[in-house]
Design a protein around this motif. Structure first.
Motif, PDB file in Angstrom:
ATOM      1  N   ILE A 100       0.635  -3.926 -12.196  1.00 29.03           N
ATOM      2  CA  ILE A 100       1.307  -4.384 -10.981  1.00 29.03           C
ATOM      3  C   ILE A 100       0.684  -3.707  -9.771  1.00 29.03           C
ATOM      4  O   ILE A 100       0.577  -2.475  -9.730  1.00 29.03           O
ATOM      5  N   GLY A 102       1.333  -3.114  -5.886  1.00 27.29           N
ATOM      6  CA  GLY A 102       2.430  -3.178  -4.929  1.00 27.29           C
ATOM      7  C   GLY A 102       3.698  -2.653  -5.573  1.00 27.29           C
ATOM      8  O   GLY A 102       4.279  -3.324  -6.434  1.00 27.29           O
ATOM      9  N   VAL A 103       4.120  -1.467  -5.184  1.00 27.66           N
ATOM     10  CA  VAL A 103       5.272  -0.843  -5.841  1.00 27.66           C
ATOM     11  C   VAL A 103       6.368  -0.577  -4.817  1.00 27.66           C
ATOM     12  O   VAL A 103       6.887   0.544  -4.695  1.00 27.66           O
ATOM     13  N   GLY A 107       8.189  -4.464  -6.733  1.00 25.10           N
ATOM     14  CA  GLY A 107       7.376  -3.833  -7.768  1.00 25.10           C
ATOM     15  C   GLY A 107       8.197  -2.904  -8.649  1.00 25.10           C
ATOM     16  O   GLY A 107       8.024  -2.881  -9.877  1.00 25.10           O
ATOM     17  N   HIS A 108       9.117  -2.132  -8.027  1.00 19.93           N
ATOM     18  CA  HIS A 108      10.025  -1.277  -8.800  1.00 19.93           C
ATOM     19  C   HIS A 108      10.833  -2.118  -9.782  1.00 19.93           C
ATOM     20  O   HIS A 108      10.976  -1.773 -10.959  1.00 19.93           O
ATOM     21  N   LEU A 126       0.663   0.908 -12.589  1.00 20.43           N
ATOM     22  CA  LEU A 126       1.277   0.622 -11.299  1.00 20.43           C
ATOM     23  C   LEU A 126       0.371   1.185 -10.215  1.00 20.43           C
ATOM     24  O   LEU A 126      -0.021   2.362 -10.275  1.00 20.43           O
ATOM     25  N   ASP A 128      -0.637   1.360  -5.880  1.00 22.50           N
ATOM     26  CA  ASP A 128      -0.145   1.182  -4.518  1.00 22.50           C
ATOM     27  C   ASP A 128      -0.974   2.073  -3.598  1.00 22.50           C
ATOM     28  O   ASP A 128      -1.709   2.961  -4.063  1.00 22.50           O
ATOM     29  N   ALA A 162       2.682  -7.801  -6.090  1.00 21.75           N
ATOM     30  CA  ALA A 162       4.021  -7.641  -5.507  1.00 21.75           C
ATOM     31  C   ALA A 162       3.915  -6.988  -4.133  1.00 21.75           C
ATOM     32  O   ALA A 162       4.781  -6.220  -3.720  1.00 21.75           O
ATOM     33  N   THR A 163       2.840  -7.295  -3.431  1.00 20.56           N
ATOM     34  CA  THR A 163       2.574  -6.713  -2.116  1.00 20.56           C
ATOM     35  C   THR A 163       3.144  -7.609  -1.016  1.00 20.56           C
ATOM     36  O   THR A 163       3.488  -8.765  -1.262  1.00 20.56           O
TER      37      THR A 163
END
Length: 226
Positions: A100, A102-103, A107-108, A126, A128, A162-163
């Motif tokens: 993933i 973008g956290v 993202g979380h 993950l 970012d 997921a940004t």
């Protein structure tokens, strides 16, 4: 190639050459999820599985025919065989890893979503630019530079974007650079992907707009006006 989730008219080819409409693929995934609720059953008939899935039996039988699966009259479908066949057609018969980029809040949520391991997907990375060092669902967020440096580790994974919209194209370019060719994007923007890279776009706002339209169309006041 970029497609929006739920696009009804596309036709996909499976690894064994079968051509299946995209809408049917979506329902096959639903049937596989419903079958997992039948762990103690040896068999299930089309009426039962259709009711669990919220479709009519004729549609279910037609969908399953695309997979080459045929039930036994008076018995139905063997649950284990149907689960295996659906997994093969959908490409999830073996575990898949996920990274993933973008956290933030989304993202979380994705990293902690228990539906992923239940369906054979495991989050292994993950990444970012701002959250480096944070621990999310037992995984340490790492910088994008490390993702690129360890490309061989992640090449077989599915990439999730997921940004925010303004960072999504860079995220996609990074995934492609690493060698990832299957990407799911939650960013509210259109992305450019090279040939051979499959991008699925989940546009939550558009789905809500379609739902709002359908609610309005089916409201008593609208029906009365027609």
């Amino acid at each position: 190639m970029t497609t929006a989730a739920g696009t009804p008219n596309l036709v996909r080819s499976t690894t064994d050459g079968r051509r299946i409409p995209e809408a049917t693929l979506g329902r096959l995934s639903l049937y596989l999820r419903m079958i997992d609720q039948l762990a103690e059953r040896d068999s299930v008939n089309s009426d039962e599985l259709a009711e669990l899935s919220g479709v009519n039996p004729a549609m279910l039988r037609r969908d399953l025919s695309f997979t080459g699966t045929v039930g036994t009259r008076g018995v139905g479908y063997d649950v284990d065989m149907l689960r295996t066949r659906l997994g093969e057609v959908l490409g999830v018969s073996e575990p898949r890893t996920v990274v993933i980029i973008g956290v933030g809040n989304l993202g979380h949520a994705l990293a902690g979503y228990q539906g992923l391991p239940a369906r054979g997907f495991s989050v292994v990375g993950l990444f970012d630019v701002e959250r480096v060092g944070e621990i999310v669902s037992g995984i340490e967020v790492r910088p994008i530079s490390e993702f690129i440096a360890k490309a061989e580790t992640y090449r077989s994974s599915i990439g999730v974007i997921a940004t925010p919209a303004n960072a999504a194209q860079d995220a996609l370019d990074t995934l492609v650079r690493v060698g990832i060719t299957g990407i799911l994007s939650f960013a509210p923007t259109t992305l450019r992907a090279p040939e051979g890279v499959e991008v699925r776009r989940v546009d939550l706002a558009s789905e809500l707009q379609i739902l709002a339209f359908n609610l309005r169309l089916n409201s008593p006041s609208t029906k009365g006006a027609s």
